[in-house]
Design a protein around this motif. Structure first.
Motif, PDB file in Angstrom:
ATOM      1  N   LEU A 226      -4.367  -2.582 -12.622  1.00  0.00           N
ATOM      2  CA  LEU A 226      -5.229  -3.166 -11.579  1.00  0.00           C
ATOM      3  C   LEU A 226      -6.094  -2.092 -10.913  1.00  0.00           C
ATOM      4  N   ASP A 259      -0.442   3.507   2.930  1.00  0.00           N
ATOM      5  CA  ASP A 259      -0.008   2.103   2.907  1.00  0.00           C
ATOM      6  C   ASP A 259      -1.063   1.261   3.623  1.00  0.00           C
ATOM      7  N   LEU A 260      -1.548   0.232   2.929  1.00  0.00           N
ATOM      8  CA  LEU A 260      -2.582  -0.618   3.538  1.00  0.00           C
ATOM      9  C   LEU A 260      -1.987  -1.380   4.721  1.00  0.00           C
ATOM     10  N   ASP A 261      -2.769  -1.537   5.781  1.00  0.00           N
ATOM     11  CA  ASP A 261      -2.275  -2.201   6.989  1.00  0.00           C
ATOM     12  C   ASP A 261      -2.409  -3.718   6.876  1.00  0.00           C
ATOM     13  N   HIS A 262      -1.383  -4.395   7.287  1.00  0.00           N
ATOM     14  CA  HIS A 262      -1.368  -5.872   7.336  1.00  0.00           C
ATOM     15  C   HIS A 262      -1.906  -6.482   6.038  1.00  0.00           C
ATOM     16  N   PHE A 263      -1.458  -5.949   4.943  1.00  0.00           N
ATOM     17  CA  PHE A 263      -1.983  -6.431   3.666  1.00  0.00           C
ATOM     18  C   PHE A 263      -1.480  -7.831   3.344  1.00  0.00           C
ATOM     19  N   LYS A 264      -0.292  -8.133   3.849  1.00  0.00           N
ATOM     20  CA  LYS A 264       0.260  -9.476   3.626  1.00  0.00           C
ATOM     21  C   LYS A 264      -0.698 -10.526   4.204  1.00  0.00           C
ATOM     22  N   ASN A 267      -3.613 -11.167   1.909  1.00  0.00           N
ATOM     23  CA  ASN A 267      -3.210 -12.086   0.834  1.00  0.00           C
ATOM     24  C   ASN A 267      -3.096 -13.515   1.351  1.00  0.00           C
ATOM     25  N   LEU A 279      -7.253  -4.009  -3.325  1.00  0.00           N
ATOM     26  CA  LEU A 279      -6.478  -2.876  -3.854  1.00  0.00           C
ATOM     27  C   LEU A 279      -7.333  -2.021  -4.789  1.00  0.00           C
ATOM     28  N   ARG A 298      -0.009   4.892  -7.843  1.00  0.00           N
ATOM     29  CA  ARG A 298       0.462   3.695  -7.137  1.00  0.00           C
ATOM     30  C   ARG A 298       1.971   3.815  -7.033  1.00  0.00           C
ATOM     31  N   LYS A 366       2.398   3.930  11.372  1.00  0.00           N
ATOM     32  CA  LYS A 366       2.464   2.462  11.576  1.00  0.00           C
ATOM     33  C   LYS A 366       2.904   2.160  13.003  1.00  0.00           C
TER      34      LYS A 366
HETATM   35  N1  LIG Z   1      -2.707  -9.100  -4.067  1.00  0.00           N
HETATM   36  C1  LIG Z   1      -1.685  -8.268  -4.261  1.00  0.00           C
HETATM   37  N2  LIG Z   1      -0.761  -8.157  -3.299  1.00  0.00           N
HETATM   38  C2  LIG Z   1       0.259  -7.307  -3.477  1.00  0.00           C
HETATM   39  C3  LIG Z   1       0.380  -6.547  -4.645  1.00  0.00           C
HETATM   40  N3  LIG Z   1       1.484  -5.786  -4.517  1.00  0.00           N
HETATM   41  C4  LIG Z   1       2.037  -6.074  -3.313  1.00  0.00           C
HETATM   42  N4  LIG Z   1       1.303  -6.992  -2.668  1.00  0.00           N
HETATM   43  C5  LIG Z   1       1.530  -7.619  -1.366  1.00  0.00           C
HETATM   44  O1  LIG Z   1       1.434  -6.662  -0.338  1.00  0.00           O
HETATM   45  C6  LIG Z   1       2.085  -7.228   0.792  1.00  0.00           C
HETATM   46  C7  LIG Z   1       2.825  -6.156   1.535  1.00  0.00           C
HETATM   47  O2  LIG Z   1       3.301  -6.708   2.708  1.00  0.00           O
HETATM   48  P1  LIG Z   1       4.133  -5.920   3.763  1.00  0.00           P
HETATM   49  O3  LIG Z   1       5.100  -4.997   3.061  1.00  0.00           O
HETATM   50  O4  LIG Z   1       4.690  -6.905   4.704  1.00  0.00           O
HETATM   51  O5  LIG Z   1       3.114  -4.978   4.460  1.00  0.00           O
HETATM   52  P2  LIG Z   1       1.803  -5.272   5.323  1.00  0.00           P
HETATM   53  O6  LIG Z   1       1.525  -6.727   5.467  1.00  0.00           O
HETATM   54  O7  LIG Z   1       0.723  -4.451   4.755  1.00  0.00           O
HETATM   55  O8  LIG Z   1       2.239  -4.734   6.727  1.00  0.00           O
HETATM   56  P3  LIG Z   1       2.221  -3.226   7.189  1.00  0.00           P
HETATM   57  O9  LIG Z   1       2.437  -2.370   6.002  1.00  0.00           O
HETATM   58  O10 LIG Z   1       3.357  -3.156   8.149  1.00  0.00           O
HETATM   59  O11 LIG Z   1       0.916  -2.993   7.867  1.00  0.00           O
HETATM   60  C8  LIG Z   1       3.011  -8.323   0.269  1.00  0.00           C
HETATM   61  O12 LIG Z   1       2.485  -9.563   0.677  1.00  0.00           O
HETATM   62  C9  LIG Z   1       2.898  -8.204  -1.247  1.00  0.00           C
HETATM   63  O13 LIG Z   1       2.972  -9.454  -1.892  1.00  0.00           O
HETATM   64  C10 LIG Z   1      -0.612  -6.705  -5.656  1.00  0.00           C
HETATM   65  O14 LIG Z   1      -0.611  -6.089  -6.723  1.00  0.00           O
HETATM   66  N5  LIG Z   1      -1.618  -7.577  -5.417  1.00  0.00           N
END
Ligand SMILES: Nc1nc2c(ncn2[C@@H]2O[C@H](COP(=O)(O)OP(=O)(O)OP(=O)(O)O)[C@@H](O)[C@H]2O)c(=O)[nH]1
Length: 376
Positions: A226, A259-264, A267, A279, A298, A366
């Motif tokens: 990816l 580490d990306l912030d609030h990535f969840k 999504n 990403l 990664r 964080k």
């Molecule tokens: N789209 C996508 N999402 C991914 C991938 N790998 C991991 N994730 C998502 O990344 C998110 C990570 O969430 P968390 O660990 O809660 O972290 P966060 O929401 O970034 O919160 P903080 O790190 O505390 O800022 C999860 O929802 C995973 O499903 C990927 O390859 N693609």
């Protein structure tokens, strides 16, 4: 000393047949993105045709054993060159070399039937082959890599050009003989060189294609599809090697854990596909902030690791700030991230300890509100 040209030509035919089988097999079974294999496979097939026709001199019409045989030999070398062009991502070549082949067919016909002249035929054919090999050699030298297979083909072409020049000189000095099948030292050298060239060019093609497949497999085994970042195993191995190097020579690395912030949330609100695009965009931005010797890997999910060889904490912090800045440039896929930074603390430091510190620094970033870098 001289060998029977007919036996040498039969040997060239045998080798062409073997090489054609191998290259045709590769063409069928190698990935479609390895271009040029079909042309490379056509080369030995045409050389095989030419050897069969040359060997049948006296038994088949002269048109086949002289004109068509020479044309098949020339065309084999042309398609081999066009195969190299395609292998290296360049098309073209047919217009020029197709015209050369067509014009030479007319000239050879003329010099066989209307104004028979063996020496002139040899001279023209030799010049055409030498010009083609020169074009091929120049192309590979300018566009090819420095790997062994590419170098091998270049050496073979260069040696054959020398043989062709010697043959041309022999024609000028009146030593061309009167027929290809005439046993003489010149014919032995010329036909012998032809046998070796057929073999070595085919082996070169096989090695070039195999080398490409090996490189691609190695890339796939070490990279995340990816983001094109190194995968976890590969980046860990490079970190370990860098620490060993630092223990011997000093000047240790810094490591960034990102580490990306609030990535969840990204999504959940914009969809997983958008998350994937973020990403990939992040990885491209991070790479553009790095020097050539730095490595992006990664680490897992939306967590990445950057290895900065021979870099102290101050310089590493500059890199981290560059990444933050690049990701806030207003691009549609921009995101924010937290970074944990740590630097080598001397020969007793270990990778496990550095990763632990980088992780702790990341959680501190964080905790302190995200979108920042903390160093431990
Ligand atoms: N789209 C996508 N999402 C991914 C991938 N790998 C991991 N994730 C998502 O990344 C998110 C990570 O969430 P968390 O660990 O809660 O972290 P966060 O929401 O970034 O919160 P903080 O790190 O505390 O800022 C999860 O929802 C995973 O499903 C990927 O390859 N693609």
């Amino acid at each position: 000393m001289h060998l029977d040209p007919r036996s040498l030509i039969a040997m060239a035919g045998f080798m062409s047949a073997m090489m054609a089988v191998v290259l045709l097999f590769m063409r069928r079974n190698y990935p479609a993105n390895i271009h040029g294999l079909d042309y490379w496979a056509a080369g030995p097939v045409l050389w095989l045709v030419s050897t069969v026709l040359f060997s049948a001199r006296g038994e088949l019409p002269d048109f086949l054993t002289m004109v068509v045989a020479n044309e098949a030999l020339l065309l084999g070398a042309i398609v081999y060159y066009l195969g190299s062009r395609r292998f290296l991502g360049h098309g073209g070549g047919w217009a020029l070399w197709g015209s050369v082949a067509a014009a030479s067919a007319l000239v050879f016909t003329w010099l066989t039937y209307f104004a028979p002249n063996y020496a002139l035929r040899v001279a023209i054919f030799t010049v055409l082959m030498a010009a083609l090999y020169c074009a091929h050699l120049r192309f590979l030298y300018r566009r090819g890599d420095k790997g062994f297979p590419m170098r091998l083909v270049q050496v073979v072409l260069a040696l054959h050009i020398l043989v062709l020049m010697a043959r041309f000189a022999s024609v000028i000095w009146g030593n061309a003989g009167s027929d290809l099948m005439e046993p003489s030292l010149y014919q032995t050298i010329y036909v012998g060189a032809y046998v070796l060239t057929v073999l070595m060019l085919s082996i070169g093609a096989i090695l070039m294609a195999t080398d490409r497949v090996r490189n691609e497999l190695e890339y796939l085994a070490n990279h995340d599809s990816l983001t094109q970042a190194l995968n976890r195993r590969a980046v860990m191995q490079l970190c370990q090697e860098e620490l060993e190097r630092a223990r011997r020579h000093g000047g240790g690395p810094s490591i960034l854990m990102l580490d990306l912030d609030h990535f969840k949330r990204v999504n959940d609100t914009l969809g997983h596909q958008h998350g994937d695009a973020v990403l990939a965009h992040f990885a491209a931005c991070a790479r553009s902030a790095l020097r050539r010797e730095d490595r992006l890997g990664r680490y897992g999910g939306e967590e990445f690791l950057v290895l900065l060889p021979h870099t102290d904490a101050r310089a590493a912090d500059h890199v981290a700030q560059r990444i933050h800045t690049l990701l806030q440039a207003g691009h549609l896929l921009d995101c924010q991230l937290s970074i944990g930074l740590t630097s080598w603390r001397g020969p007793v430091d270990t990778l496990e300890a550095m990763l632990g510190r980088a992780d702790a620094a990341l959680y501190q970033a964080k905790d302190q509100g995200r979108n920042q870098t903390c160093a431990v």
